[in-house]
Design an enzyme around this catalytic site. Structure first.
Site, short mmCIF file in Angstrom:
data_model
loop_
_atom_site.label_atom_id
_atom_site.label_comp_id
_atom_site.label_asym_id
_atom_site.label_seq_id
_atom_site.Cartn_x
_atom_site.Cartn_y
_atom_site.Cartn_z
N ALA A 89 0.87 -1.17 0.00
CA ALA A 89 0.00 0.00 0.00
C ALA A 89 0.91 1.23 0.00
O ALA A 89 2.07 1.16 0.40
CB ALA A 89 -0.89 -0.03 1.23
N GLY A 102 0.65 -4.93 1.06
CA GLY A 102 -0.56 -5.06 0.25
C GLY A 102 -0.32 -5.85 -1.03
O GLY A 102 -1.26 -6.41 -1.60
N GLU A 151 -0.55 -9.39 -0.06
CA GLU A 151 -1.97 -9.62 0.23
C GLU A 151 -2.78 -9.73 -1.06
O GLU A 151 -3.73 -10.52 -1.14
CB GLU A 151 -2.49 -8.50 1.13
N GLU A 170 4.71 -4.81 7.60
CA GLU A 170 3.92 -3.82 8.35
C GLU A 170 4.37 -3.62 9.80
O GLU A 170 4.38 -2.48 10.29
CB GLU A 170 2.43 -4.21 8.34
#
Ligand code: CO8
Length: 258
Positions: free
Chosen positions: A63, A108, A111, A131
């Site tokens: 992200a 992300g 993911e 993260e």
């Protein structure tokens, strides 16, 4: 600006996250365009979707950290929901999906790959959930999907330590299904996608639904899910076509998706 591109090759779609200057990092525009692209797929003609990243370096490097850095608690939750809703849309797409992981798949990005049914990687791919080192948890389903895919112990080791792993280790723990030299990744993904697309489409979709829905419930309920989907195949022309062809010792006619 098209941050998400869709190329159609026969009955296979190739969806590319296209923000190479930021290693395809997911900001809200990229995520929204991903959602719109998934909403607009022609599921009558497509039989498999490949998801990949633009450029030679990254699948998706996470992200967008710049965009996330100043979020409040409520905004963080909303951003997590935006990503989760769209990744869940991808995960539950009726047709099979293959992540062709062509480089960094971090946060992300990892993911996103885990929201696909199958992951193929280039030898240059790097996976990880960094993260915890950035002061947050994985927020686009990583804590849930990684634990389900590789088991809670290994997922906890990787997520707590924020350790990145290279393609061979990802293969050894079952996070990816195969690893290829970089130039062979897309041909291999397309070969697999075309092979899947050559099977009876309604049956393939039913297999996906049976596996995905069955994994959410206990075994007694899961086998009932399978029974219903198995039964529904006997209402299709494709089943009659394929089984008659077998009994008559001839190739089946092309599947008609009905
Ligand atoms: N966000 C924003 N920009 C990024 C990101 C990112 N995740 N990753 C790379 N970029 C940008 C860099 O800032 C750089 O931009 P610029 O040229 O303008 O400086 C450009 O991409 C190229 O990157 P690098 O120069 O850093 O390239 P390197 O080859 O040196 O390094 C790395 C490549 C190792 C991939 C490095 O870029 C990196 O570590 N990136 C960050 C990886 C990361 O930590 N990802 C996880 C982010 S957190 C996350 O994904 C949470 C998901 C859930 C969110 C839930 C919200 C509530």
């Amino acid at each position: 600006m098209a941050f998400v591109e869709l190329e159609i090759k026969g009955s296979v779609g190739i969806l590319t996250i296209n923000r190479p200057e930021a290693l395809n990092a997911l900001n809200d525009q990229v995520i929204s365009q991903l959602g719109e692209t998934l909403d607009n797929l022609d599921l009558n003609t497509l039989r498999c979707l490949i998801v990949t990243g633009s450029g030679a370096k990254a699948f998706v490097a996470g992200a967008d950290i710049g965009q996330m850095s100043g979020l409040s608690k409520a905004e963080g939750e909303a951003f997590g929901k935006l990503g989760n809703d769209i990744f869940r849309k991808l995960e539950t797409l009726p047709i099979p999906t293959i992540a062709a992981v062509n480089g960094f798949a971090l946060g992300g990005g990892c993911e996103l790959a885990m929201s696909c049914d199958i992951r193929l990687a280039s030898e240059t791919a790097v996976f990880g959930q960094p993260e915890a080192g950035l002061g947050i948890t994985p927020g686009f389903g990583g804590t849930q999907r990684m634990a389900r895919l590789i088991g809670p112990g290994k997922a906890k080791e990787l997520i707590y330590s924020a350790r990145n792993i290279k393609a061979p280790e990802a293969l050894s723990i079952g996070l990816v299904q195969a690893v290829y030299p970089a130039e062979e990744l897309m041909p291999a993904a397309e070969k697999l996608a075309n092979r899947i697309a050559g099977n009876a489409p309604i049956a393939v979709r039913a297999c996906k639904k049976a596996i995905n829905d069955g994994l959410q419930v206990g075994m007694d309920e899961a086998v009932v899910i399978e029974e219903k989907l198995f039964g529904s195949c006997f209402e299709t022309k494709d089943q009659r076509n394929a089984m008659s062809a077998f009994l008559e010792k001839r190739p089946h006619d092309p599947f008609e998706n009905c």
